[in-house]
Design a protein around this motif. Structure first.
Motif, PDB file in Angstrom:
ATOM      1  N   LYS A   1       0.806  -1.217   0.000  1.00  0.00           N
ATOM      2  CA  LYS A   1       0.000   0.000   0.000  1.00  0.00           C
ATOM      3  C   LYS A   1       0.841   1.270   0.000  1.00  0.00           C
ATOM      4  CE  LYS A   1      -4.285  -1.600   2.198  1.00  0.00           C
ATOM      5  NZ  LYS A   1      -5.186  -1.092   1.148  1.00  0.00           N
ATOM      6  N   LEU A   2       1.908   1.278   0.795  1.00  0.00           N
ATOM      7  CA  LEU A   2       2.722   2.477   0.946  1.00  0.00           C
ATOM      8  C   LEU A   2       4.045   2.297   0.217  1.00  0.00           C
ATOM      9  CD1 LEU A   2       3.219   5.258   2.215  1.00  0.00           C
ATOM     10  CD2 LEU A   2       4.111   4.073   4.245  1.00  0.00           C
TER      11      LEU A   2
ATOM     12  N   PHE B   1       6.319   9.744  -1.874  1.00  0.00           N
ATOM     13  CA  PHE B   1       5.535   8.647  -1.311  1.00  0.00           C
ATOM     14  C   PHE B   1       4.257   8.476  -2.119  1.00  0.00           C
ATOM     15  CE2 PHE B   1       3.267  12.217   0.440  1.00  0.00           C
ATOM     16  CZ  PHE B   1       1.953  11.780   0.541  1.00  0.00           C
TER      17      PHE B   1
ATOM     18  N   TYR C   1       0.505   6.391  -1.276  1.00  0.00           N
ATOM     19  CA  TYR C   1      -0.262   5.566  -0.347  1.00  0.00           C
ATOM     20  C   TYR C   1      -1.539   5.139  -1.049  1.00  0.00           C
ATOM     21  CZ  TYR C   1      -2.457   4.063   4.044  1.00  0.00           C
ATOM     22  OH  TYR C   1      -3.056   3.328   5.043  1.00  0.00           O
TER      23      TYR C   1
END
Length: 704
Positions: A403-404, A456, A458
């Motif tokens: 997910k991240l 990032f 997410y």
């Protein structure tokens, strides 16, 4: 100041956005991107905004207009509109210069930006176009606003030979406008391990006319032009882990247009082509050569957990401009560039647990770029510039719980430029006076910098994925133009510092229902020393080096409620401010040559019966009135007010059977009389020209 800008970008982000999709299917969530990290990865692993123009979109747009700069203006929201000519001057990405690549080979000439790099390949050989938006240093010099990478076709399937043959005609409802194009693509496997792709495309354009039937301006015109494109790609698999591939791509365009120039009046009377050109014998303008050679080697298992990719490449480029009398004795100029490069990419898997993975990509880039601008008679307009760039890099990626995704990287730029001695040209100012030629002593320039990126993504659920990033670009842009207008006798006294751009981006994307996709992105890019064309008191162009901030928002919506119809659109908006005195006062706006007006792209695509596809594209440019004229009522270069306009294109195709297809496209469907943005913001009589009127394209395609 930064807080104010970020707040403005965030507030503007509540608008409705969209990005054009020509496919009738919902966006493929498993779409693979190569350019963002120099390796194949899922688009859901990239912490920034990326536009992929797939092969189906390219072929659909090709039915309307084969000019790649035109195709991109209809498919990339934050890319400025096309000039409709051979130059992509003003076609910036997020308000900054873009680095153009073909299979990773740089096509741009940042040492002397000739603005001919976008239009450097025929779309018939392109598999997809990957557009990385925002400053990035992943491919080195010149990517202040992002990257456009043309990924060429590869061999698919196991047949010994398969192919696509296309022939087409173009024309307008006026005499002499008939054009022709043909392309042939062949691919296959000679043996189990030896594959190939071969292609040739040719296009001959007719006269190009506006909605009134008048010839468009002959300056940098694509009328009466011969365009050629050839490609040969050979690949051999030693085994399942080792492959070598060699490719050649050649492109050329030459115009034999012989029209006289009838200069108009800015804002009132358009500049057109009229009668026959008289006087000087000139070299056909265009790009007579763009040769690209590449050899790549892939080893998927160099040692346990590590793969290797090595690329060796060469580019030989020359473009020719029209005749100019702005310097003593007049003449035509060429930008000539040769590049030799090598890239080594190592990819090591650090760990691969059930809920997390980690990898590191590292290597080195070596580039030698030799660029010069010369007149046809041999006079130098810029000196010989010989740049050597050695850049080691490293990128780490961590995937947690599927997910991240976290990414971060560093690149160390080590650039040396050898500049030759030269004499500046004696030029003619707008007031009729001369600037005298001076001798400039060459020398060595050296630049070093550590640039990085961190980001990032997410992926919370299918409905919302959040991403954010900080990235930097490092470029020596327009060094040649700075040198050619030198008033100093040595290069060490000139302002030639590089441009370092810091790019901040925050966005969200997702699939709300089975039939609705969206993306929304806001961004801010800053540079302590930018580069913008401005007009001096004598109306000659100079480069302003000053701190800059560019910020904006963009996004898309894509609807596909039933299988047979899809529709959607995109919106992009940006603003740019600068502090010319470097005193913290950012009340001055960056001019319209870089900051384009807000743009809406909208489309509808339907398949009313099984074999028939019809669609309608709309491009709407909002008005842009950001500057005031001077006391004489005149705008300076880049500051002219741009009125809004809307253009519609029609496209259709009918699949006769599994082999044959016919297509019909109509550009400027309602024959709208308008001027492209550059005609207005340039604020010059000679540049005030109309856009292309209604033009149709009919194509026949055979697949085997």
């Amino acid at each position: 100041m930064k807080k104010t800008i970020l707040a403005a970008a965030t507030l503007a982000a509540i608008n409705i956005f969209a990005q054009q999709k020509d496919s009738l299917q919902v966006k493929d969530v498993d779409e693979v991107v190569l350019t963002a990290s120099r390796k194949k990865e899922n688009i859901k692993e990239i912490p920034s905004s990326v536009t992929i123009v797939n092969q189906k979109q390219i072929q659909s747009q090709l039915t309307v207009n084969s000019d790649i700069s035109n195709i991109l203006q209809y498919t990339v929201p934050s890319l400025a509109t096309s000039s409709g000519t051979t130059t992509n001057s003003g076609q910036t990405l997020r308000g900054r210069q873009v680095l153009v690549l073909i299979d990773g080979i740089p096509q741009s000439t940042p040492l002397r930006n000739g603005a001919r790099d976008i239009r450097s390949i025929d779309p018939s050989v392109i598999e997809r176009i990957e557009v990385i938006k925002g400053a990035t240093s992943i491919y080195g010099n010149g990517s202040d606003g992002g990257i456009i990478n043309y990924i060429t076709r590869k061999s698919t399937g196991n047949k010994k030979i398969s192919g696509i043959s296309q022939v087409g005609i173009t024309g307008q409802p006026y005499g002499g406008t008939l054009g022709f194009r043909a392309s042939q693509l062949l691919s296959g496997k000679i043996t189990k391990d030896f594959d190939y792709v071969a292609s040739f495309a040719y296009e001959r354009t007719g006269y190009l006319k506006d909605a009134n039937g008048d010839n468009l301006s002959p300056t940098y015109s694509t009328a009466k032009m011969n365009n050629y494109n050839g490609m040969l790609k050979l690949g051999y698999n030693f085994n399942e882990n080792n492959r070598i591939e060699a490719s050649y791509i050649g492109y050329a365009s030459k115009s034999d247009l012989n029209l006289g120039l009838k200069t108009g009046k800015y804002g009132l009377i358009p500049t057109i082509g009229e009668g026959l050109g008289k006087g000087l014998e000139t070299t056909p303008q265009g790009t007579p050569r763009n040769h690209n050679l590449k050899v790549s080697y892939d080893n998927k298992k160099l040692w346990q957990g590590t793969s290797l990719n090595v690329n060796l490449y060469m580019q030989d480029f020359r473009t020719v401009y029209g005749y100019s009398d702005t310097f003593f004795n007049g003449g035509q100029s060429n930008v000539i560039s040769k590049k030799y490069g090598a890239r080594a990419n190592f990819d090591t898997q650090l760990w691969n647990a059930q809920n997390s993975q980690g990898e590191i990509i590292y290597g080195i880039d070596i580039l030698n770029d030799q660029t010069v601008q010369k007149l046809e008679d041999g006079r130098y307009w810029t000196p010989d510039m010989n740049m050597t760039n050695i850049a080691p890099f490293m990128l780490m990626k961590i995937d947690l719980f599927k997910k991240l995704i976290l990414k971060g990287g560093l690149r160390y730029e080590n650039i040396k430029v050898k500049v030759g001695d030269f004499n500046t040209l004696s030029s003619i100012k707008n007031d009729g006076t001369f600037t005298q030629s001076i001798f400039v002593k060459g020398g060595d320039l050296e630049y070093n910098a550590l640039v990085g990126n961190i980001g990032f993504r997410y992926n919370i659920n299918p409905e919302i994925n959040i991403f954010g990033s900080f990235s930097q670009a490092y470029s020596i842009n327009e060094l040649g133009r700075i040198l050619r207008t030198s008033t100093s006798d040595t290069i060490n006294n000139l302002e030639t510092k590089p441009i370092i751009v810091n790019n901040y981006e925050l966005g969200a994307t997702g699939q709300i229902t089975r039939w609705l996709n969206y993306e929304i992105t806001s961004y801010v890019s800053t540079s302590k020393l930018g580069a913008t064309f401005v007009q001096s008191a004598d109306r000659s162009l100079t480069i302003q080096r000053a701190p800059e901030v560019v910020y904006g928002v963009e996004g898309f919506l894509h609807f596909s409620p039933v299988k047979w119809i899809s529709f959607g659109g995109s919106y992009s908006w940006m603003e740019g401010i600068t502090s010319p005195k470097d005193d913290g006062d950012y009340s001055t706006k960056i001019n319209n040559s870089r900051i384009s007006a807000p743009k809406i792209l909208a489309y509808i695509q339907a398949r009313p019966i099984g074999n028939l596809s019809v669609g309608l594209d709309m491009l709407h440019m909002f008005g842009q009135d950001r500057f005031q004229p001077n006391a004489k009522g005149l705008f300076t270069y880049g500051e002219g007010a741009v009125p809004e306009y809307t253009v519609f294109n029609f496209k259709s195709s009918y699949e006769v059977d599994k082999n044959w297809k016919v297509s019909l496209g109509i550009e400027n469907l309602f024959n709208r009389l308008y001027q492209p943005a550059i005609a207005w913001w340039a604020a010059r009589d000679s540049d005030f020209a109309n856009a292309l009127g209604m033009r149709g394209t009919f194509m026949i395609e055979y697949k085997f």
